[in-house]
Write a protein that holds these residues in place. Structure first.
Motif, PDB file in Angstrom:
ATOM      1  N   HIS A   7      41.037  38.484  37.587  1.00 53.98           N
ATOM      2  CA  HIS A   7      42.248  39.175  37.185  1.00 53.98           C
ATOM      3  C   HIS A   7      42.673  38.227  35.823  1.00 53.98           C
ATOM      4  O   HIS A   7      43.698  38.330  35.363  1.00 53.98           O
ATOM      5  CB  HIS A   7      43.039  39.132  38.250  1.00 53.98           C
ATOM      6  CG  HIS A   7      42.725  40.182  39.159  1.00 53.98           C
ATOM      7  ND1 HIS A   7      41.680  40.036  40.126  1.00 53.98           N
ATOM      8  CD2 HIS A   7      43.083  41.569  39.319  1.00 53.98           C
ATOM      9  CE1 HIS A   7      41.598  41.066  40.837  1.00 53.98           C
ATOM     10  NE2 HIS A   7      42.537  42.079  40.316  1.00 53.98           N
ATOM     11  N   ARG A  51      40.143  41.109  32.471  1.00 53.12           N
ATOM     12  CA  ARG A  51      40.957  42.448  32.806  1.00 53.12           C
ATOM     13  C   ARG A  51      41.241  42.946  31.345  1.00 53.12           C
ATOM     14  O   ARG A  51      41.790  44.220  31.345  1.00 53.12           O
ATOM     15  CB  ARG A  51      41.914  42.230  33.465  1.00 53.12           C
ATOM     16  CG  ARG A  51      41.821  42.010  34.992  1.00 53.12           C
ATOM     17  CD  ARG A  51      41.784  43.165  35.746  1.00 53.12           C
ATOM     18  NE  ARG A  51      40.973  43.034  36.872  1.00 53.12           N
ATOM     19  CZ  ARG A  51      40.629  44.269  37.746  1.00 53.12           C
ATOM     20  NH1 ARG A  51      41.073  45.385  37.408  1.00 53.12           N
ATOM     21  NH2 ARG A  51      40.042  43.796  38.917  1.00 53.12           N
ATOM     22  N   PHE A  56      47.912  45.302  37.777  1.00 51.36           N
ATOM     23  CA  PHE A  56      46.516  45.257  37.332  1.00 51.36           C
ATOM     24  C   PHE A  56      46.028  43.786  37.553  1.00 51.36           C
ATOM     25  O   PHE A  56      44.926  43.608  37.180  1.00 51.36           O
ATOM     26  CB  PHE A  56      46.466  45.382  35.760  1.00 51.36           C
ATOM     27  CG  PHE A  56      45.519  46.049  35.122  1.00 51.36           C
ATOM     28  CD1 PHE A  56      44.491  45.979  35.517  1.00 51.36           C
ATOM     29  CD2 PHE A  56      45.697  47.079  34.288  1.00 51.36           C
ATOM     30  CE1 PHE A  56      43.108  46.467  35.041  1.00 51.36           C
ATOM     31  CE2 PHE A  56      44.555  47.673  33.621  1.00 51.36           C
ATOM     32  CZ  PHE A  56      43.314  47.386  34.202  1.00 51.36           C
ATOM     33  N   THR A  95      42.392  48.248  47.308  1.00 53.90           N
ATOM     34  CA  THR A  95      41.840  46.868  47.896  1.00 53.90           C
ATOM     35  C   THR A  95      43.198  46.040  48.277  1.00 53.90           C
ATOM     36  O   THR A  95      42.903  45.076  48.795  1.00 53.90           O
ATOM     37  CB  THR A  95      41.188  46.174  46.816  1.00 53.90           C
ATOM     38  OG1 THR A  95      41.819  46.373  45.488  1.00 53.90           O
ATOM     39  CG2 THR A  95      39.756  46.696  46.619  1.00 53.90           C
ATOM     40  N   ALA A 143      37.253  41.931  46.128  1.00 56.00           N
ATOM     41  CA  ALA A 143      38.186  42.576  45.258  1.00 56.00           C
ATOM     42  C   ALA A 143      37.190  43.175  44.461  1.00 56.00           C
ATOM     43  O   ALA A 143      36.156  43.042  44.161  1.00 56.00           O
ATOM     44  CB  ALA A 143      39.077  41.568  44.486  1.00 56.00           C
ATOM     45  N   ASN A 144      37.879  44.639  44.162  1.00 57.31           N
ATOM     46  CA  ASN A 144      37.016  45.276  43.018  1.00 57.31           C
ATOM     47  C   ASN A 144      36.585  44.665  41.716  1.00 57.31           C
ATOM     48  O   ASN A 144      35.513  44.753  41.155  1.00 57.31           O
ATOM     49  CB  ASN A 144      37.759  46.597  42.980  1.00 57.31           C
ATOM     50  CG  ASN A 144      36.788  47.864  42.568  1.00 57.31           C
ATOM     51  OD1 ASN A 144      35.643  48.063  42.993  1.00 57.31           O
ATOM     52  ND2 ASN A 144      37.378  48.632  41.622  1.00 57.31           N
ATOM     53  N   GLY A 145      37.553  43.794  41.311  1.00 60.31           N
ATOM     54  CA  GLY A 145      37.285  43.165  39.952  1.00 60.31           C
ATOM     55  C   GLY A 145      36.012  42.220  40.292  1.00 60.31           C
ATOM     56  O   GLY A 145      35.241  42.062  39.311  1.00 60.31           O
TER      57      GLY A 145
HETATM   58  O1  LIG Z   1      40.397  43.825  41.993  1.00 54.36           O
HETATM   59  C1  LIG Z   1      40.783  44.700  42.434  1.00 54.36           C
HETATM   60  O2  LIG Z   1      40.525  45.289  43.460  1.00 54.36           O
HETATM   61  C2  LIG Z   1      41.961  45.497  41.627  1.00 54.36           C
HETATM   62  N1  LIG Z   1      42.678  44.884  40.782  1.00 54.36           N
HETATM   63  C3  LIG Z   1      43.775  45.310  39.651  1.00 54.36           C
HETATM   64  C4  LIG Z   1      43.776  46.849  39.962  1.00 54.36           C
HETATM   65  C5  LIG Z   1      43.503  47.427  41.267  1.00 54.36           C
HETATM   66  C6  LIG Z   1      42.284  46.779  42.241  1.00 54.36           C
END
Ligand SMILES: O=C(O)C1=NCCCC1
Ligand SMILES: NC(=O)C1=CN([C@@H]2O[C@H](COP(=O)(O)OP(=O)(O)OC[C@H]3O[C@@H](n4cnc5c(N)ncnc54)[C@H](OP(=O)(O)O)[C@@H]3O)[C@@H](O)[C@H]2O)C=CC1
Length: 345
Positions: free
Chosen positions: A56, A60, A129, A168, A193-195
């Motif tokens: 993050h 990002r 975010f 997430t 986490a999606n990141g």
């Molecule tokens: O890492 C993730 O999972 C997210 N990060 C910020 C936005 C939504 C998902």
């Protein structure tokens, strides 16, 4: 060499925190964010990079820019506070960044927590975010306990399910700890986490077992299969799913935001923000306990270490923060080039 650069090689440039904040602020302003919000986003993003929260940090920034360019988020939105003096304060973020809304409401939330013992902040119509620990840690620095919850876009299937329903959905917690930095944890309710999935895809790493499923619902450790029509799993099976669902209740149902499932990705680019939400609960510990709250927090943390858990949440972050204060924040050459390009675009 950029002014304020501490050291630079062909591979890594070390920037001071202030120089990185200024560079990020200029990038955000250049791409349509108001001066006030740009300063807030830049500070948050630089904090994440400084503490080694790489999923993050500056990773990002291209995502921020694409959401701004597409109209997915309004960088100039003016959040509106709805406050009748009760413990619960509401903010309509008006399709803007959640951080702008929470920054605006922070003084009222602090006042409510001090006056009434507890303050609750319910933000809706927003887009978060970033990492959550920068949202809660400053409350603990002021002697308060803080909890926060955010929902986002559906990328997590419940155990046994086929359809992504949860975001997430992270939960962050912070409490003052006598003689040490606050006790802080910040974790998604998904296995990862999606990141971090995006970073693994970019860098060609596999995910750990149990992280996700492919588009047919089969278990996979391939990050591209998760991102390309697949989904993540909650951490710890049904227990993580219960937390993810609780976050939907607190961050969406209670704030008036969208459930992660209700976010229409098909409209991106060109849509407004996901219009999801964030909830804060801030408690003044002076109203409870025996007057030695921060000492008791230190005591239970120390007992946990003595019981065998060497690493507690945020130990790594605080260590990285101390190290980058000494060395500067290391930025890889390709990231530095990207930031330079974005600031002069
Ligand atoms: O890492 C993730 O999972 C997210 N990060 C910020 C936005 C939504 C998902
Ligand atoms: N805005 C959004 O919608 C979303 C944001 N996120 C953010 O993504 C970030 C990463 O989330 P996630 O991948 O779940 O986080 P991690 O699993 O990396 O870490 C979760 C927490 O556990 C701690 N921790 C990690 N490893 C250990 C260990 N071995 N022993 C003890 N403690 C440990 C971390 O401390 P430390 O930091 O010191 O490593 C952190 O407090 C978070 O900041 C989260 O807020 C995630 C999902 C959605």
């Amino acid at each position: 060499m950029l002014e304020g650069t501490m050291t630079s090689t062909t591979e890594i440039t070390h920037l001071t925190f202030d120089v990185l904040v200024d560079l990020l602020r200029k990038i955000f302003v250049r791409h349509g964010v108001s001066e006030t919000t740009a300063a807030i986003l830049a500070d948050n993003c630089a904090r994440a990079e400084r503490d080694g929260s790489f999923s993050h940090g500056i990773f990002r920034v291209p995502g921020y820019i694409s959401t701004l360019k597409s109209g997915w988020v309004d960088g100039k939105a003016q959040p509106v506070i709805e406050d009748d003096g009760a413990a619960l304060i509401r903010v309509d973020a008006r399709n803007g960044f959640t951080l702008a809304a929470s920054a605006l409401a922070r003084p009222t939330l602090l006042e409510r927590a001090r006056e009434q013992g507890v303050g609750v902040l319910a933000i809706r119509n927003s887009h978060h975010f970033s990492a959550l620990w920068p949202d809660v840690e400053p409350f603990a620095d002021e002697g308060l306990v803080a909890l926060s919850f955010v929902n986002s876009m559906a990328v997590v299937v419940p155990p046994g399910g086929k359809k992504a329903i949860f975001g997430t959905n992270p939960v962050a917690f912070a409490a003052p700890r006598a003689g040490q930095p606050p006790y802080v944890f910040d974790q998604s309710s998904s296995a990862i986490a999606n990141g971090d999935v995006q970073i693994a895809a970019r860098e060609g790493h596999s995910l750990r077992e149990g992280a996700g499923v492919d588009r047919d619902g089969n278990p996979t450790t391939d990050p591209r299969a998760v991102l390309d029509g697949g989904a993540l799993l909650p951490f710890g099976g049904y227990k993580g799913a219960s937390i993810a669902l609780m976050v939907e209740i607190l961050a969406a149902a209670l704030t008036g935001g969208n459930f992660s499932r209700e976010v229409d990705w098909s409209q991106h680019p060109g849509a407004q923000t996901p219009c999801t939400g964030q909830l804060f609960i801030v408690i003044d510990p002076a109203r409870g306990g025996n007057g030695h709250f921060a000492e008791r927090v230190a005591e239970i943390c120390d007992l946990t270490r003595e019981a065998g858990q060497e690493r507690l949440p945020s130990d790594r972050r605080f260590r990285t923060r101390a190290e980058t204060a000494r060395t500067g924040i290391p930025i890889k050459a390709k990231d530095m080039a990207l930031l330079q390009e974005l600031v002069s675009e």
